[in-house]
Design an enzyme around this catalytic site. Structure first.
Site, PDB file in Angstrom:
ATOM      1  CG  ASP A  37       8.591   6.200  30.597  1.00 55.34           C
ATOM      2  OD1 ASP A  37       8.368   5.517  31.619  1.00 55.34           O
ATOM      3  OD2 ASP A  37       7.805   6.272  29.629  1.00 55.34           O
ATOM      4  CE  LYS A  59       7.889   0.758  30.425  1.00 51.53           C
ATOM      5  NZ  LYS A  59       6.807   0.967  29.459  1.00 51.53           N
ATOM      6  CG  MET A 173      11.400   1.811  20.585  1.00 48.06           C
ATOM      7  SD  MET A 173       9.938   1.354  21.576  1.00 48.06           S
ATOM      8  CE  MET A 173       8.574   1.965  20.547  1.00 48.06           C
TER       9      MET A 173
END
Lengths: 263, 263
Positions: A37, A59, A173
């Site tokens: 990632d 991502k 996040m």
């Protein structure tokens, strides 16, 4: 016929390679293929075998990520071709990492899966700042939630449950929605004076810190221009933060780019 | 005058030495003195330098522990005598570890403190069983609480906040009070069919597992005669537990004493 390989779901922790577990290091060293990632740091990627094939499925918040279905297919294709596949994720693969979705897909197809847990970003922040996640008299427990909202959806969190002055709230996040999060918590009774610690890129040489209060965190984050990934620790434990007594974990990288504390 | 030493607050994880971080290993190797809790496993203690002085301050549930004040004094005395003191704790020192109390005491007396985070017992259980702590559609977040009650006190938990069907609830130190915990959660609306995974001595060769439901967990724990330390994972994520597809983390110790799964 090719012997099937396997997939090793490895937590790479918050960024500092010294926070890998011995198990993660051993598993990574055995990899033929590494699927990683965006949040896996460069020094950790450099620990992969020189011969390993490196596949980024990173991502980015503002670019098109590799869809989860496609990641699943890549893992399956590599493992069924006989390779040992290291699937490197930031933090822990089984906390907000979708590791269990990948494992489910693979196990349904008879691919063997093993895990290495990872230090979460919250634990990384805690250990570089000295701010505990629980502390007698300040926090009897800790909650981890995600402040990420899928596009076109409303952030659907149970503010009443989260607005608990006796618990530490860790928001992953959440940088894009911190204003909405703060309002939600204050509406359900959490004081606007509740201390908040925001840390970007914790434990890496890009680490930045900001200490604020619930009533002003959204404004302060904008002023500081802090971008993802930012972790928020909300609660009375943050009152134990002492800029003088804490030091970045990456002693050898500190000289290059010291952690910036905005008090 | 002696140069002051320092105290390294080290998380030793759930028990398997392979779950130590590289940082924890490095810090432990530098110790002159090791002050350790009962839950630190023998293979980890054996990683200390041969020359290090080993001081047990182990807390047993049924015997008199070394009081916290006395632990603080031991750490201070050793560090101020110039030694590098490794303070080894199970799990993570800043989650239910009272590490921040020890750090506060020492920093007030100008002793330098550093941290190494540790894999929590919940993460250890997650990685040996494949049961995630969050999973899309089953759990949007995770809460850690302690089920330990100080003697002569009522277990004071906010059942309304904890009884959330969309969150994974992890209960530390709850084996003595699991009956009261289950009733509290069911009274506030959590279904008696909510799956529960109990794991004793996770990731060690004494590991035992029990899969049950909230309505029957207290009875099942008594029948199985599981004793502390037991970690409970309560929530829909436990439905992903698959006895066949999971394996103990300690592959080399498995043959000696396999993990017992009571389904």
């Amino acid at each position: 016929m090719t012997q099937p390989g396997k997939v090793l779901l490895i937590g790479s922790g918050p960024g500092d390679p010294e926070l890998l577990t011995l198990r993660a290091v051993r598993m990574l060293a055995s990899a033929d293929v590494v699927v990683y990632d965006r949040l896996v740091s460069d020094p950790i990627l450099q620990m992969a075998p020189k011969s390993a094939r490196m596949i980024s499925v990173g991502k980015c918040p503002k670019s098109h990520p590799v869809p989860q279905d496609e990641i699943n297919e890549i893992l399956y294709a590599q493992a069924s071709a006989g390779y040992t596949v290291a699937r490197l994720k930031g933090g822990d693969p089984l906390i907000f990492g979708r590791g269990s979705e990948e494992a489910g897909y693979l196990m349904d197809r008879h691919i063997h899966v093993e895990y290495a847990p990872g230090i979460t970003a919250a634990q990384g922040v805690s250990c570089v700042t000295g701010v505990p996640l629980t502390h007698r008299g300040l926090a009897t427990g800790v909650q981890y939630v995600t402040g990420h909202r899928q596009s076109n959806k409303v952030l659907d969190l149970d503010w009443k449950r989260l607005a608990d002055p006796d618990t530490t709230l860790v928001v992953y996040m959440g940088v894009a929605n911190i204003g909405q999060i703060a309002v939600g918590l204050m509406t359900e009774g959490l004081s606007d004076q509740t201390p908040v610690l925001a840390v970007a890129n914790a434990t890496t040489n890009k680490e930045r810190r900001l200490v604020s209060k619930l009533g002003s965190i959204a404004h302060d984050i904008r002023s500081a221009e802090m971008g993802a990934p930012v972790l928020f620790i909300i609660g009375q434990v943050v009152s134990l933060y002492d800029a003088k007594s804490t030091s970045a974990i990456l002693t050898d990288l500190e000289a290059e780019m010291p952690a910036i504390a905005h008090a």
